[in-house]
Design an enzyme around this catalytic site. Structure first.
Site, PDB file in Angstrom:
ATOM      1  N   HIS A 113     -13.463  17.579 -12.008  1.00 35.08           N
ATOM      2  CA  HIS A 113     -12.221  17.012 -12.812  1.00 35.08           C
ATOM      3  C   HIS A 113     -11.191  18.111 -12.587  1.00 35.08           C
ATOM      4  O   HIS A 113     -10.139  17.929 -12.981  1.00 35.08           O
ATOM      5  CB  HIS A 113     -12.612  17.139 -14.448  1.00 35.08           C
ATOM      6  CG  HIS A 113     -13.074  18.262 -15.030  1.00 35.08           C
ATOM      7  ND1 HIS A 113     -14.284  18.734 -15.328  1.00 35.08           N
ATOM      8  CD2 HIS A 113     -12.088  19.277 -15.536  1.00 35.08           C
ATOM      9  CE1 HIS A 113     -14.110  20.006 -15.825  1.00 35.08           C
ATOM     10  NE2 HIS A 113     -12.882  20.196 -16.180  1.00 35.08           N
ATOM     11  N   ASP A 144     -19.791  16.507 -11.742  1.00 34.22           N
ATOM     12  CA  ASP A 144     -18.682  17.236 -11.957  1.00 34.22           C
ATOM     13  C   ASP A 144     -18.539  18.408 -10.974  1.00 34.22           C
ATOM     14  O   ASP A 144     -18.190  19.511 -11.474  1.00 34.22           O
ATOM     15  CB  ASP A 144     -18.438  17.620 -13.349  1.00 34.22           C
ATOM     16  CG  ASP A 144     -17.079  18.168 -13.778  1.00 34.22           C
ATOM     17  OD1 ASP A 144     -16.289  17.639 -12.986  1.00 34.22           O
ATOM     18  OD2 ASP A 144     -16.827  18.697 -14.929  1.00 34.22           O
ATOM     19  N   SER A 227     -12.651  25.969 -16.286  1.00 33.13           N
ATOM     20  CA  SER A 227     -13.537  25.216 -15.707  1.00 33.13           C
ATOM     21  C   SER A 227     -13.562  25.319 -14.061  1.00 33.13           C
ATOM     22  O   SER A 227     -12.469  25.682 -13.511  1.00 33.13           O
ATOM     23  CB  SER A 227     -12.829  23.619 -15.783  1.00 33.13           C
ATOM     24  OG  SER A 227     -13.690  22.965 -16.732  1.00 33.13           O
TER      25      SER A 227
END
Length: 378
Positions: A113, A144, A227
Site C-alpha cells: 500500500h 501487503d 508503514s
C-alpha cells in the site's frame, strides 16, 4: 462485494504451535487504519527514544552511572545506530512511506500500500539530504508486501531479518520509519501479542482489502509514514514490517494508542525472494477454499453468513461438492458470518489440510470435508 478467501501463515511452525497462539491471540475484526503513506511534505529530522531511556540519568561530567536505565538507554542508542541506516524513506507522487534495505543489490522491502500503483520512486536514507531513484521490482497486495530497487546509492547496509517464529510477548522493540514525514524517527514499546490475524481496509494496491495472517502486535507508536519500516528487537534484528494501526470506534475513528501491527519477518523471507527472482509470488503458502464469496445479511442488516457466488473449476471447493448458492456458516468448527471472518479462519489453516465446512443449502444444514488448496498469487 465479493472476494476470494485465504490462507495459512507461511511463517508459522507446527499446527499445534499455531493453535496455541490462536487460543491466546485469536483473530481481530477491530477497525484498522493503514499506517502507510502520509501526504507529501517537507520531512523533519527527528529521532526519539523510549520514555524509560529518556529518564536515564548520568553523572554531571556526562559519564554513565551504570544504572539499569542508563544501560537500557545505551542499548537503545546502539540498536538505533546499527539499524537506522538500513531504514529508508520512500516517496511517490502521492505520498511517502518507509522501507528496509534487504541486500547490497539495492532491493528494499516495503508495504504494497506504500507503493500503490506507482512504478518509480525516490529513496532517501537516514541522516542524508540526497535522494536516489528506484523502480518497482514486484508487489504482493495479499500480504501487503512489495520490493523496490534503488539505483546509485553507495554503501548500502542490509538489515538482518530475525526468525519471527521465536518472537515472544514482552520483547522490547523499536519502530523505525518516517511517520508524518518526520524522517528517521524512532518509537519504542514491547511485543503485545503474536499470531494476530487482521483485516486490512481497502487501498489502491488491494481494492478489496487484505487479510494479514500471523501479525505481531506492538505498543510502539505506528503512524502514517511508518508503514514499510522496521520493527526491531534489541539484538538489532528486524522482526516485522509495520503496516497497520487500530482505530477506536468510540473515538470517532481516531487512532487507538499503543495498538499497531507488523507483518512478521518470516513472511518477508518467503515473499521478497520470489518478487526479486520472478517479479511475482508463485508460492503463496496460503490456504484457500477455491470460491468467490460475498457477505450475506439478515433482516436486521447484520452479517449472517458467507454466500458462495462462484466455484473455481477443479479447485478444493468443487472437489468437495460445494455449489454456487451455498451459504458457508462455519469452517473447521469456527463460526463465520462474513468474508472477513472466513479469511481470518482460513489464515490459521494450512494448504492441504482437510477441514469441515458447514453450509446451508436449500434450507438444510450440511457439513462437507474440504482439502484446502493454495491461494492464487493474483
Amino acid at each position: 462485494m465479493s472476494s476470494t478467501s485465504t490462507t495459512a501463515r507461511p511463517e508459522t511452525g507446527t499446527r499445534g504451535r499455531r493453535r496455541r497462539r490462536a487460543a491466546t491471540a485469536g483473530f481481530l475484526l477491530v477497525p484498522l487504519a493503514i499506517a502507510g503513506c502520509t501526504d507529501s511534505g517537507e520531512p523533519g529530522a527527528s529521532a526519539g527514544t523510549s520514555a524509560a531511556a529518556a529518564s536515564a540519568s548520568s553523572s554531571p561530567d556526562g559519564s554513565t552511572d551504570g544504572s539499569p536505565a542508563q544501560t537500557l538507554q545505551e542499548s537503545y542508542q546502539q540498536v538505533i545506530s546499527d539499524v537506522l541506516p538500513s531504514v529508508v524513506e520512500i516517496r511517490t507522487s502521492s505520498g511517502l512511506g518507509s522501507g528496509v534495505v534487504l541486500d547490497e543489490d539495492g532491493n528494499i522491502v516495503t508495504n504494497a500500500h506504500v507503493v500503490g500503483s506507482a512504478t518509480e520512486f525516490e529513496v532517501q536514507f537516514a541522516n542524508s539530504a540526497t535522494s536516489y531513484p528506484a523502480t518497482l521490482v514486484g508487489t504482493y497486495p495479499q500480504n501487503d508486501l512489495a520490493v523496490i530497487r534503488v539505483e546509485g546509492a553507495p554503501d548500502l547496509q542490509p538489515a538482518t531479518l530475525a526468525d519471527s517464529d521465536a518472537v515472544e510477548v514482552g520483547t522490547l522493540v523499536l519502530a523505525m520509519g518516517n511517520p508524518l514525514g518526520l524522517s528517521s524517527s524512532v518509537s519504542d514499546g514491547i511485543v503485545s501479542a503474536t499470531g494476530r490475524t487482521v483485516s486490512e481496509p481497502p487501498s489502491e494496491a488491494a481494492p478489496a482489502g487484505a487479510t494479514l495472517p500471523g501479525t505481531i502486535q506492538t505498543s510502539a507508536a505506528i503512524n502514517p509514514g511508518n508503514s514499510g519500516g522496521a520493527l526491531v528487537n534489541m539484538r538489532g534484528e528486524v522482526i516485522g514490517i509495520p503496516t497497520l494501526a487500530a482505530t477506536s470506534p468510540a473515538g470517532g475513528g481516531g487512532a487507538a494508542p499503543g495498538i499497531g501491527f507488523a507483518i512478521p519477518s518470516n513472511a518477508v523471507k518467503n515473499v521478497a525472494p520470489q518478487l526479486i527472482e520472478d517479479g511475482e509470488v508463485t508460492d503463496t503458502n496460503r490456504a484457500a477454499l477455491g470460491v468467490t464469496v460475498t457477505t450475506l445479511a439478515d433482516s436486521s442488516g447484520q452479517p449472517a453468513g458467507v454466500g458462495v457466488v462462484g466455484v473455481e473449476p477443479g479447485g478444493a471447493a468443487e472437489s468437495a461438492g460445494l455449489l454456487e448458492g451455498d451459504v458457508i456458516t462455519a469452517v473447521d468448527g469456527q463460526q463465520v458470518r462474513s468474508t472477513a471472518e472466513l479469511s481470518a479462519v482460513l489464515a490459521d489453516l494450512e494448504v492441504g489440510q482437510t477441514v469441515d465446512v458447514t453450509v446451508q443449502r436449500a434450507g438444510q444444514e450440511q457439513t462437507l470435508q474440504v482439502q484446502l488448496g493454495e491461494l492464487a498469487a493474483n
